[in-house]
Design a protein around this motif. Sequence first.
Motif, PDB file in Angstrom:
ATOM      1  N   LEU A 297     -34.416  43.502  -3.830  1.00 24.47           N
ATOM      2  CA  LEU A 297     -35.113  42.378  -4.388  1.00 24.47           C
ATOM      3  C   LEU A 297     -35.450  43.380  -5.538  1.00 24.47           C
ATOM      4  N   ASN A 298     -34.827  42.415  -6.715  1.00 26.41           N
ATOM      5  CA  ASN A 298     -36.086  42.345  -7.840  1.00 26.41           C
ATOM      6  C   ASN A 298     -36.708  41.577  -7.819  1.00 26.41           C
ATOM      7  N   ILE A 299     -38.233  42.247  -7.955  1.00 29.08           N
ATOM      8  CA  ILE A 299     -39.323  41.395  -7.562  1.00 29.08           C
ATOM      9  C   ILE A 299     -40.087  40.621  -9.366  1.00 29.08           C
ATOM     10  N   THR A 300     -39.321  41.265 -10.433  1.00 28.32           N
ATOM     11  CA  THR A 300     -39.884  40.743 -11.674  1.00 28.32           C
ATOM     12  C   THR A 300     -38.935  40.022 -12.346  1.00 28.32           C
ATOM     13  N   SER A 301     -38.072  39.428 -10.992  1.00 31.34           N
ATOM     14  CA  SER A 301     -36.644  39.336 -12.238  1.00 31.34           C
ATOM     15  C   SER A 301     -37.041  37.611 -12.616  1.00 31.34           C
ATOM     16  N   PHE A 302     -38.535  36.956 -12.343  1.00 31.64           N
ATOM     17  CA  PHE A 302     -38.849  35.270 -13.360  1.00 31.64           C
ATOM     18  C   PHE A 302     -38.924  35.745 -14.233  1.00 31.64           C
ATOM     19  N   SER A 505     -40.498  38.785   7.813  1.00 31.64           N
ATOM     20  CA  SER A 505     -41.030  40.026   7.438  1.00 31.64           C
ATOM     21  C   SER A 505     -42.599  39.644   6.645  1.00 31.64           C
ATOM     22  N   SER A 506     -42.406  40.639   6.842  1.00 30.26           N
ATOM     23  CA  SER A 506     -44.362  41.142   6.190  1.00 30.26           C
ATOM     24  C   SER A 506     -45.250  41.606   6.575  1.00 30.26           C
ATOM     25  N   GLY A 507     -45.656  42.842   7.262  1.00 27.46           N
ATOM     26  CA  GLY A 507     -46.862  42.830   8.192  1.00 27.46           C
ATOM     27  C   GLY A 507     -46.569  43.575   9.505  1.00 27.46           C
TER      28      GLY A 507
HETATM   29  O1  1PR Z   1     -37.735  34.267  -6.984  1.00 28.34           O
HETATM   30  O2  1PR Z   1     -35.941  34.387  -6.966  1.00 28.34           O
HETATM   31  O3  1PR Z   1     -36.720  36.088  -8.732  1.00 28.34           O
HETATM   32  O4  1PR Z   1     -36.668  36.224  -6.452  1.00 28.34           O
HETATM   33  C1  1PR Z   1     -38.222  36.875  -5.967  1.00 28.34           C
HETATM   34  C2  1PR Z   1     -38.103  37.959  -5.548  1.00 28.34           C
HETATM   35  O5  1PR Z   1     -38.883  38.794  -5.494  1.00 28.34           O
HETATM   36  C3  1PR Z   1     -38.556  37.132  -4.213  1.00 28.34           C
HETATM   37  O6  1PR Z   1     -37.349  36.972  -2.638  1.00 28.34           O
HETATM   38  C4  1PR Z   1     -39.609  37.681  -3.826  1.00 28.34           C
HETATM   39  O7  1PR Z   1     -40.265  37.426  -2.270  1.00 28.34           O
HETATM   40  C5  1PR Z   1     -39.722  38.989  -4.344  1.00 28.34           C
HETATM   41  N1  1PR Z   1     -41.154  39.554  -4.437  1.00 28.34           N
HETATM   42  C6  1PR Z   1     -41.758  39.235  -5.543  1.00 28.34           C
HETATM   43  N2  1PR Z   1     -42.732  39.411  -6.226  1.00 28.34           N
HETATM   44  C7  1PR Z   1     -42.931  40.371  -5.240  1.00 28.34           C
HETATM   45  C8  1PR Z   1     -44.128  41.041  -5.083  1.00 28.34           C
HETATM   46  O8  1PR Z   1     -43.934  41.764  -4.437  1.00 28.34           O
HETATM   47  N3  1PR Z   1     -44.968  41.214  -6.237  1.00 28.34           N
HETATM   48  N4  1PR Z   1     -41.756  40.949  -2.915  1.00 28.34           N
HETATM   49  C9  1PR Z   1     -41.916  40.736  -4.069  1.00 28.34           C
HETATM   50  C10 1PR Z   1     -41.776  40.330  -2.240  1.00 28.34           C
HETATM   51  C11 1PR Z   1     -42.132  40.967   0.410  1.00 28.34           C
HETATM   52  C12 1PR Z   1     -40.858  41.799   1.008  1.00 28.34           C
HETATM   53  C13 1PR Z   1     -41.775  42.921   1.471  1.00 28.34           C
HETATM   54  C14 1PR Z   1     -42.104  42.886   2.953  1.00 28.34           C
HETATM   55  C15 1PR Z   1     -42.504  43.569   3.251  1.00 28.34           C
HETATM   56  N5  1PR Z   1     -41.717  41.352  -1.083  1.00 28.34           N
HETATM   57  O9  1PR Z   1     -39.903  41.796   0.027  1.00 28.34           O
HETATM   58  O10 1PR Z   1     -40.386  43.757   1.441  1.00 28.34           O
HETATM   59  O11 1PR Z   1     -43.368  41.661   2.888  1.00 28.34           O
HETATM   60  O12 1PR Z   1     -42.834  43.984   3.190  1.00 28.34           O
HETATM   61  P1  1PR Z   1     -44.593  45.761   4.211  1.00 28.34           P
HETATM   62  O13 1PR Z   1     -43.174  45.593   5.903  1.00 28.34           O
HETATM   63  O14 1PR Z   1     -44.794  46.392   3.770  1.00 28.34           O
HETATM   64  O15 1PR Z   1     -45.226  44.539   4.908  1.00 28.34           O
HETATM   65  P2  1PR Z   1     -37.045  35.214  -7.350  1.00 28.34           P
END
Ligand code: 1PR
Length: 556
Positions: A297-302, A505-507
Amino acid sequence: MGLYLLDYGAGNVQSLANSLTALGHSFQWIQTPADFAKATSLIFPGVGAFETAIGHLASRGLLQPLREYILSGRPYFGICIGMQVLFESSAEASSKGLAVIPCPIDRFSDQDKTVPHMGWNVADLVTTQQDTEGINTSSYYYFVHSYCAMYNPEKYPEAMRWVHSTTQYGQEIFVSSVRRGNVFATQFHPEKSGKAGLALIDEWLRKPESAHTHAPSAPIVSRQPAPKHRLTKRIVACMDVRANDHGDLVVTKGDQYDVREKPTATANSAGAVRNLGKPVALAAKYYNAGADELCLLNITSFRHSPLQDQPMLAVVRAAAECVFVPLTIGGGIKDTVDPDGTKRSALEVAGAYFRAGADKVSIGSEAVYAVERLRASGKPTSDGTGAIESIAHVYGNQAVVVSIDPRRAYVDPETYDGPYKSELVYGKPDGPENERGKAWWYQCTVSGGREARPLSVVQLAQGVETLGAGEILVNSIDRDGTGLGFDIDLVNLIKKSVRIPVVASSGAGTAPHFMDVFQGTDVEAALAAGIFHREEVGIAEVKGLLRAAQINVRNN
Ligand code: 1PR
């Protein structure tokens, strides 16, 4: 002369090319109808939508040469759509198939299961011949499809003489591979089926041409569904990727989406983007450790994500060269504008990722806006022009994942009478202390949790299913990085409101948390990031525990 691959131009064919390269086979692409004459063997790795495949082949003048090639007796290996085109027709489309096998392709029933059939399942051989074409009945293979040829010897006795193996999904038994004469084709994706799939491809390619002539599988066997199918639960390793403060792409990991080191870290690192490793190296590591799928996941693509110079494309390309299980890419799948002003549709952006080797794209923020638009229109369906619909139309629903980033919105359980009343979750008396006596609904956010929107997760999940998404990835900002376990209430809420596969996902903080989510919900897959990156828990450990609890998982 030699091995040729047929690319109909709308699917991830790069994965097959990568697996051939990894196995040491050289090949060329069919570019024009004349190339068929040069092929001494041909692989058609189709993925996506039947109509699009047939349409593209026909418009490039490749359909008739393909039929002639198959009838010429030279070896043919079809994969997924490359198998389905051999049949008469598909319930997915109005166009006809090649009608080499006289029976239609139908859609799975979603009465007793989610559709698409997505994940790892077994192939039960029908053949009694010694040469099984590399299919091993104790191995799992990766399937991703909503349509299939049902196994029905009474209705289609002639067609069923082609059947090499069957597979059960829910209570339906379908054809998972066919073989006759020079033709071998699989509904599953060997190029995405890890070591078992690579071995199968290699075996087919190493056979002398004379060995590619098979009698029909005989005798026709009757098959009754077992009480349970063998589709496994999937374990997904996720890598959140972004540029660190030096501009290098790194895998990072947040706590509730905050990826910067806390002030308690060493003076040098406080405030820096957490760096947990290099994306491609970690992807290879998780593939070898037995992950069933990987997610980048590219998390800063927004912020700003022009397609041109998109560094994630290079990461995907390199990861796809060493990873032979499905790869989902997320972040920035939306309409964008390149620095030179060139407009790029979400479909083009997704296409670039598929060509780089992604199997699915995951859409976050744009999915929220799309459902908001759909609801505001008051119409039951959209005009089909949005990101989800256009990508699903060309690449198939199974290629579109929607990633949800919800945060709990707490309300007064005594007085709340708002629009999300029916979706409220109440803290359990024996639950975590900070939840007791409280109630909340799950609110959608965009831009990585930075902005909350007036939309609940149930509204979003149902909306994206209507728009054509094939899978939902349920994150939780409240649980992300906490190690407290998956939010079972949230996962159940979404799982019960849709008929498409859901990934929790998450946690995740321990191996038993995976057991909790599979025993407490019906989700198809569970994803974790932090515990794998920090090597606190291994994928083999998770799978070992699940297996001991009688939860079906893929052996590596
Ligand atoms: O909005 O289409 O450009 O997509 C952006 C993507 O980036 C989305 O899928 C969004 O979930 C992700 N994202 C954006 N910011 C963050 C961040 O962490 N600051 N990450 C982010 C999301 C959540 C999961 C993580 C699980 C498991 N991260 O990807 O891997 O929560 O984590 P854990 O097992 O350590 O608890 P767009």
